[in-house]
Design a protein around this motif. Structure first.
Motif, mmCIF file in Angstrom:
data_model
loop_
_atom_site.group_PDB
_atom_site.id
_atom_site.type_symbol
_atom_site.label_atom_id
_atom_site.label_comp_id
_atom_site.label_asym_id
_atom_site.label_seq_id
_atom_site.Cartn_x
_atom_site.Cartn_y
_atom_site.Cartn_z
ATOM 1 N N LYS A 111 -0.595 1.286 35.586
ATOM 2 C CA LYS A 111 -0.205 -0.125 35.670
ATOM 3 C C LYS A 111 -0.432 -0.665 37.079
ATOM 4 C CE LYS A 111 3.725 -3.237 34.954
ATOM 5 N NZ LYS A 111 5.163 -3.326 34.548
ATOM 6 N N GLU A 112 -0.023 0.117 38.092
ATOM 7 C CA GLU A 112 -0.219 -0.328 39.473
ATOM 8 C C GLU A 112 -1.700 -0.344 39.851
ATOM 9 O OE1 GLU A 112 2.155 -1.564 41.470
ATOM 10 O OE2 GLU A 112 3.398 -1.383 39.657
ATOM 11 N N PHE A 113 -2.454 0.618 39.330
ATOM 12 C CA PHE A 113 -3.891 0.693 39.626
ATOM 13 C C PHE A 113 -4.619 -0.490 39.016
ATOM 14 C CE2 PHE A 113 -8.196 2.375 38.663
ATOM 15 C CZ PHE A 113 -8.588 2.712 39.952
ATOM 16 N N VAL A 359 -14.302 5.076 38.747
ATOM 17 C CA VAL A 359 -12.950 4.658 38.367
ATOM 18 C C VAL A 359 -12.006 5.845 38.411
ATOM 19 C CG1 VAL A 359 -11.507 3.770 36.492
ATOM 20 C CG2 VAL A 359 -13.705 2.684 37.012
ATOM 21 N N MET A 360 -12.446 6.989 37.883
ATOM 22 C CA MET A 360 -11.602 8.182 37.914
ATOM 23 C C MET A 360 -11.352 8.614 39.356
ATOM 24 S SD MET A 360 -10.728 9.087 34.800
ATOM 25 C CE MET A 360 -10.393 7.311 34.681
ATOM 26 N N GLU A 361 -12.375 8.535 40.186
ATOM 27 C CA GLU A 361 -12.204 8.920 41.589
ATOM 28 C C GLU A 361 -11.200 8.007 42.285
ATOM 29 O OE1 GLU A 361 -14.708 9.303 45.794
ATOM 30 O OE2 GLU A 361 -15.797 9.240 43.880
ATOM 31 N N GLU A 362 -11.329 6.703 42.078
ATOM 32 C CA GLU A 362 -10.410 5.782 42.742
ATOM 33 C C GLU A 362 -8.992 5.910 42.201
ATOM 34 O OE1 GLU A 362 -10.823 3.819 45.482
ATOM 35 O OE2 GLU A 362 -12.668 4.992 45.559
ATOM 36 N N LEU A 363 -8.848 6.201 40.910
ATOM 37 C CA LEU A 363 -7.511 6.432 40.357
ATOM 38 C C LEU A 363 -6.857 7.631 41.033
ATOM 39 C CD1 LEU A 363 -5.244 5.885 38.327
ATOM 40 C CD2 LEU A 363 -6.521 7.277 36.657
ATOM 41 N N GLY A 372 0.647 5.461 45.672
ATOM 42 C CA GLY A 372 0.752 6.225 44.433
ATOM 43 C C GLY A 372 1.965 7.133 44.404
ATOM 44 N N GLN A 373 2.264 7.761 45.529
ATOM 45 C CA GLN A 373 3.434 8.633 45.582
ATOM 46 C C GLN A 373 4.732 7.832 45.607
ATOM 47 O OE1 GLN A 373 3.225 12.121 45.170
ATOM 48 N NE2 GLN A 373 1.203 11.326 44.594
#
Length: 401
Positions: A111-113, A359-363, A372-373
């Motif tokens: 959601k934040e991403f 996209v996976m890398e940036e996530l 994120g933490q």
């Protein structure tokens, strides 16, 4: 040779803990103090296995979150800030999956991403199950899987057989401290009469395994593990879990596996297929392990901290003899100083030498950042990673061009 997913490790790092309106730093505490060497914890409320009805509910709704611990760690100031790419630079629809205890956290991360990248849509839909691992990636219908444990060796082997390489498996958060079902930390227990108050992972390997990948002679008496006097010749009775089990695999990887070699347990009397070692007893589930240790003065066993429901003592652990030994206190687990603190994983199919999907890398980079933490910290169930742990995870990511 041991086959494992490409993954990062979890080194110790400093942490501050907020409690009752005050903040205590790890550096200000004495983790080698005598009263922390043997940790006498009051038995927890007994937990019972999930019912089939609860399992079905969890698969469709995710597992209900437990009440937060009273203590909560502050974020490590060494965590890096996420550097957002241009708002419309990423786009696409992605489908991921999660174990039932990670559905809530993974959806909060996403959601934040997605707020940063509105043209990206990542779904994490039911079923939510701990069995979702590398095998789900083999089917080619999922872009990533959030898993709250180490992958099964059979999952990794199946993935490798299909693609010729291992899945990319990167730690995303700490586990919980002692929440039932939420990847609680693991402790080694001895009977309250036992004088041994700390052991190294090397000693545990000498006691538990046939392979002894860490070197040294087999340890079969308490004298071999440092006890003196009347205890020196007393036999070591091992209580563990019948393979395969998530707790068993975690202890195997952290203690018995070493220098790329997979460790093997001394055979226990559980499956009846191999000659049993009379000093080893395997339980089929984790629920009775602390009770078994409490009833045998010569026993030692491991269990999740949520399952310490009998009067036992949980000992401190070090990597090698002479290294600082840490008890599984909340602070030591939250700081990752305790050797058997756990982590959750992000799993993705990434061929070595090939660029990971952007996209996976940036996530991944977002999850490993301070932002994120902070999502982990806000959930108050799992523990945020320390900066040393995120650096290890980022090193693995950066090694995949």
């Amino acid at each position: 040779m041991k086959r494992t997913a490409r993954t990062a490790t979890a080194p110790a790092a400093a942490v501050a803990l907020a409690a009752a309106g005050s903040v205590t730093s790890l550096a200000a505490t004495d983790n080698d103090a005598e009263n922390l060497t043997t940790w006498a914890v009051a038995p927890q409320k007994k937990v019972t296995p999930q019912t089939p009805e609860q399992d079905e509910y969890n698969k469709t709704h995710n597992r209900p979150l437990p009440a937060p611990e009273l203590l909560q760690p502050t974020l490590d100031t060494g965590l890096g800030n996420y550097r957002t790419r241009p708002r419309n630079s990423l786009r696409g629809d992605y489908e991921c999956a999660a174990s039932d205890v990670l559905a809530d956290l993974s959806q909060k991360w996403i959601k934040e991403f997605e707020k940063k990248y509105p043209k990206v849509h990542i779904s994490v839909n039911p079923p939510y199950a701990g069995s979702l691992g590398a095998l789900e990636l083999i089917k080619g219908k999922l872009d990533c899987v959030f898993v709250s444990r180490e992958l099964r060796p059979t999952d990794i082997q199946g993935f490798h057989d299909a693609f010729g390489y291992d899945p990319l498996s990167i730690p995303m958060s700490g586990g919980s401290y002692r929440h039932f079902g939420f990847l609680d930390s693991v402790g080694f227990m001895v009977n309250k009469k036992n004088p041994v108050d700390k052991l190294s992972l090397d000693q545990l390997d000498a006691m538990l395994s046939t392979t002894r990948n860490r070197g040294g002679e087999a340890a079969t008496t308490w004298g071999d593990l440092g006890a003196t006097g009347d205890w020196a010749d007393k036999p070591v009775h091992i209580v563990g879990l019948q393979p395969w089990n998530g707790f068993e695999e975690f202890v195997r990887q952290r203690v018995l596996d070493h220098d790329g070699e997979r460790g093997e347990w001394r055979p226990g009397a559980a499956d009846g297929t191999t000659p049993a070692d009379p000093a080893v007893h395997w339980e089929k589930t984790v629920f009775n392990l602390s009770k078994a240790v409490s009833e045998d003065p010569y026993a030692i066993g491991y269990t999740g901290m949520a399952y310490v429901d009998s009067a036992v003592e949980v000992i401190s652990l070090s990597d090698h003899a002479g290294d600082p030994a840490y008890a599984p206190t909340y602070e030591n687990v939250a700081s990752a100083a305790y050797p058997l603190s756990r982590v959750t994983y992000f799993n993705v199919n990434n061929k070595p030498g090939k660029q990971l999907d952007p996209v996976m890398e940036e996530l991944i980079r977002f999850i490993l950042s301070k932002q994120g933490q902070r999502v982990v910290s806000g959930q108050q169930v799992f523990l945020p990673l320390r900066s040393g742990q995120t650096r290890d995870s980022l090193d693995v990511l950066d090694a995949a061009p």
